[in-house]
Design an enzyme around this catalytic site. Structure first.
Site, mmCIF file in Angstrom:
data_model
loop_
_atom_site.group_PDB
_atom_site.id
_atom_site.type_symbol
_atom_site.label_atom_id
_atom_site.label_comp_id
_atom_site.label_asym_id
_atom_site.label_seq_id
_atom_site.Cartn_x
_atom_site.Cartn_y
_atom_site.Cartn_z
ATOM 1 N N LYS A 108 0.787 -1.186 -0.150
ATOM 2 C CA LYS A 108 -0.078 0.093 0.118
ATOM 3 C C LYS A 108 0.909 1.338 0.190
ATOM 4 O O LYS A 108 2.077 1.280 0.626
ATOM 5 C CB LYS A 108 -0.796 0.050 1.304
ATOM 6 C CG LYS A 108 -2.225 0.744 0.845
ATOM 7 C CD LYS A 108 -3.322 -0.141 0.370
ATOM 8 C CE LYS A 108 -4.387 0.942 0.192
ATOM 9 N NZ LYS A 108 -5.423 0.014 -0.458
HETATM 10 P P1 NAD Z 1 -12.994 7.977 -2.767
HETATM 11 O O1 NAD Z 1 -11.923 8.842 -2.471
HETATM 12 O O2 NAD Z 1 -13.252 7.702 -4.164
HETATM 13 O O3 NAD Z 1 -14.523 8.113 -1.965
HETATM 14 C C1 NAD Z 1 -14.390 8.312 -0.659
HETATM 15 C C2 NAD Z 1 -15.817 8.650 -0.416
HETATM 16 O O4 NAD Z 1 -15.809 8.689 1.135
HETATM 17 C C3 NAD Z 1 -16.255 10.094 -0.660
HETATM 18 O O5 NAD Z 1 -17.669 9.935 -0.900
HETATM 19 C C4 NAD Z 1 -15.917 10.858 0.596
HETATM 20 O O6 NAD Z 1 -16.678 12.041 0.413
HETATM 21 C C5 NAD Z 1 -16.108 9.900 1.696
HETATM 22 N N1 NAD Z 1 -15.873 10.240 2.819
HETATM 23 C C6 NAD Z 1 -14.252 10.698 3.142
HETATM 24 N N2 NAD Z 1 -14.416 10.775 4.491
HETATM 25 C C7 NAD Z 1 -15.468 10.608 4.988
HETATM 26 C C8 NAD Z 1 -15.985 10.751 6.464
HETATM 27 N N3 NAD Z 1 -15.453 11.015 7.479
HETATM 28 N N4 NAD Z 1 -17.210 10.337 6.634
HETATM 29 C C9 NAD Z 1 -18.228 9.814 5.392
HETATM 30 N N5 NAD Z 1 -17.770 9.916 4.328
HETATM 31 C C10 NAD Z 1 -16.496 10.218 4.005
HETATM 32 O O7 NAD Z 1 -12.428 6.553 -2.295
HETATM 33 P P2 NAD Z 1 -12.740 4.993 -2.815
HETATM 34 O O8 NAD Z 1 -11.816 4.648 -3.753
HETATM 35 O O9 NAD Z 1 -14.165 4.740 -2.956
HETATM 36 O O10 NAD Z 1 -12.482 4.204 -1.458
HETATM 37 C C11 NAD Z 1 -13.167 4.069 -0.298
HETATM 38 C C12 NAD Z 1 -13.118 2.965 0.381
HETATM 39 O O11 NAD Z 1 -12.730 1.641 -0.380
HETATM 40 C C13 NAD Z 1 -11.414 2.978 0.955
HETATM 41 O O12 NAD Z 1 -11.539 2.234 2.408
HETATM 42 C C14 NAD Z 1 -10.781 2.086 0.222
HETATM 43 O O13 NAD Z 1 -9.619 1.710 0.624
HETATM 44 C C15 NAD Z 1 -11.691 1.045 -0.118
HETATM 45 N N6 NAD Z 1 -11.280 0.491 -1.338
HETATM 46 C C16 NAD Z 1 -11.107 1.171 -2.428
HETATM 47 C C17 NAD Z 1 -10.997 0.372 -4.121
HETATM 48 C C18 NAD Z 1 -11.026 1.260 -5.271
HETATM 49 O O14 NAD Z 1 -10.842 0.386 -6.042
HETATM 50 N N7 NAD Z 1 -11.125 2.334 -5.254
HETATM 51 C C19 NAD Z 1 -10.649 -0.730 -3.671
HETATM 52 C C20 NAD Z 1 -10.874 -1.599 -2.518
HETATM 53 C C21 NAD Z 1 -11.178 -1.324 -1.401
#
Ligand code: NAD
Length: 416
Positions: A108
């Protein structure tokens, strides 16, 4: 991220590792080997800001374990992305990639910053400097970054370009790229699609008709928004969503297409006219069948877990529950489908993207989605059968499979 009750995210992930190691009967030495990251790099990332001042950010890349293949894992831009959090997320990648049985180790990366405060030009410069500072550790057969919280396809295009200035055109150095520069169809939606596949299986196993289940989703970024959109396509009812600015609730189901339009204009789901406003805290405790935390870490803990009304929790975010919350749900008989299974769709399709780059060949969307379904559904069934056979939770079952595979690969390679 700041430890909760003195316990860091990495300690919490290792509780699951230890439970699996106990069941398998691994020695203290093997446990220690599996727990300890192989390599950690901290870099300073100085960036010239638009006002000509210079700010220095902290950047990290943790390569947790590479016994089953090149290191693979996303890059996170977030104020809480410190060494400890990145280490915890890197170890989750090791167990996730082993659980879904794709040929990668776990890694990561992160830069401690608030991307919402930075202009596109500043993010471009920050990404290039970070890439150059970790360039000697990454490589198409060594370590392949991808998007995560706060980063996206554009970030990957900048990383690829910065790496390419030294090594030439190497699209396979990152996954989650735009289609125009070697990305894969279906990658942007892949994590959300995987979340929906797993949710459907879990709901069916609980005797729920998925089309009648009310779903609440925290987070409307890459993972949350595509989960909502694909769930609706498949006939589910999403009654609440939120982002960092707050949320919206409609008991008869939100119009997700209209919500996408609202977010495009307003930059947030908050204030959407098709429902009533609600806070993030209220969303987590909403009356619904399926709760999907899809935003940040450790949002469900000992204080709010007793008030959660959902009948099933599907962890789309990484590490959204503390171990105390896990225990509360186990005692309440509420199944928690764990992150290393639920959100693996992203890294599975990243694997397809990397493969396509190596072969310089393109798959169709149908091929990508069918193969994703095959892999994630197989992993779901393995977790369910292991949980039933051993009388353990889905999380403990998922770790038992993942840790077992990494331990076995270490033994076969003659590590110890
Ligand atoms: P992103 O940045 O695209 O979106 C994050 C979302 O969370 C946004 O809507 C943001 O406003 C919201 N957010 C941020 N802080 C917050 C808070 N304090 N309270 C409520 N909402 C909040 O990120 P993402 O890529 O969608 O990732 C989200 C999660 O999924 C993370 O834990 C990430 O590790 C996990 N993840 C992502 C992927 C991927 O392919 N992008 C794959 C596996 C896991």
């Amino acid at each position: 991220m700041t430890p909760q009750n003195g316990v860091s995210s990495f300690d919490e992930v290792n509780l699951s590792l230890d439970k699996a190691a106990d069941k398998i009967g691994l020695s203290d030495g093997v446990r220690e080997m599996l727990r300890t990251p192989w390599r950690e790099l901290q870099v300073s990332v100085p960036v010239r800001m638009d006002d000509d001042s210079i700010r220095v950010f902290n950047g990290y890349r943790v390569q947790h374990n590479g016994v089953r293949g090149p290191y693979k894992g996303g890059v996170r831009y977030h104020p809480a992305a410190d060494q400890e959090e990145v280490r915890a997320l890197a170890s989750l990648m090791t167990w996730k990639n082993a659980l879904v049985d794709i040929p990668f180790g776990g890694a990561k990366g992160g830069v401690q910053c608030d991307p919402g405060e930075l202009s596109s030009d500043e993010l471009n410069r920050l990404t290039r400097r970070y890439t150059l500072n970790i360039e000697h550790l990454i490589g198409i057969n060594r370590d392949i970054p991808a998007p995560d919280l706060g980063t996206n396809a554009q970030t990957m295009a900048w990383m690829m370009d910065a790496y390419g200035q030294i090594h030439g055109y190497v699209p396979g150095i990152v996954t989650g790229k735009p289609l125009e520069v070697g990305g894969s169809v279906g990658r942007e939606q892949a994590t959300g699609r995987g979340v929906v596949f797993v949710t459907r299986h879990a709901a069916e196993d609980m005797g729920m008709d998925h089309s009648e289940a009310r779903i609440a989703i925290q987070g409307f970024g890459n993972v949350g928004s595509w989960t909502a959109s694909i769930a609706c396509e498949l006939g589910c009812t999403v009654t609440a969503v939120s982002d960092v600015n707050g949320g919206v609730h409609n008991e008869t189901g939100l119009d997700i297409a209209a919500l996408f339009d609202h977010k495009r204009e307003a930059g947030t789901v908050a204030g959407f006219g098709g429902g009533e406003s609600l806070t993030n805290a209220e969303l987590l405790e909403l009356d619904c069948e399926v709760l999907i935390p899809a935003a940040i870490d450790r949002v469900i803990h000992k204080d709010n877990a007793p008030n959660v009304k959902a009948k099933i929790i599907v962890e789309a975010a990484n590490h959204p529950l503390t171990p105390e919350a896990d225990d509360i749900f186990r005692d309440r008989g509420i199944p928690v489908i764990p992150d290393i299974l639920v959100n693996a769709g992203g890294v599975i399709v990243s694997y397809f993207e990397w493969t396509q780059n190596l072969y310089q060949h393109r798959w169709t969307l149908e091929e990508v989605n069918d193969e994703l379904d095959t892999i994630i559904s197989r992993a779901y069934r393995e977790v369910r059968e292991t949980a039933r056979r051993e009388g353990i939770t889905y999380r403990d079952a998922a770790f038992l499979i993942g840790v077992g595979r990494v331990a076995e690969a270490s033994r076969i390679r003659g590590f110890v």
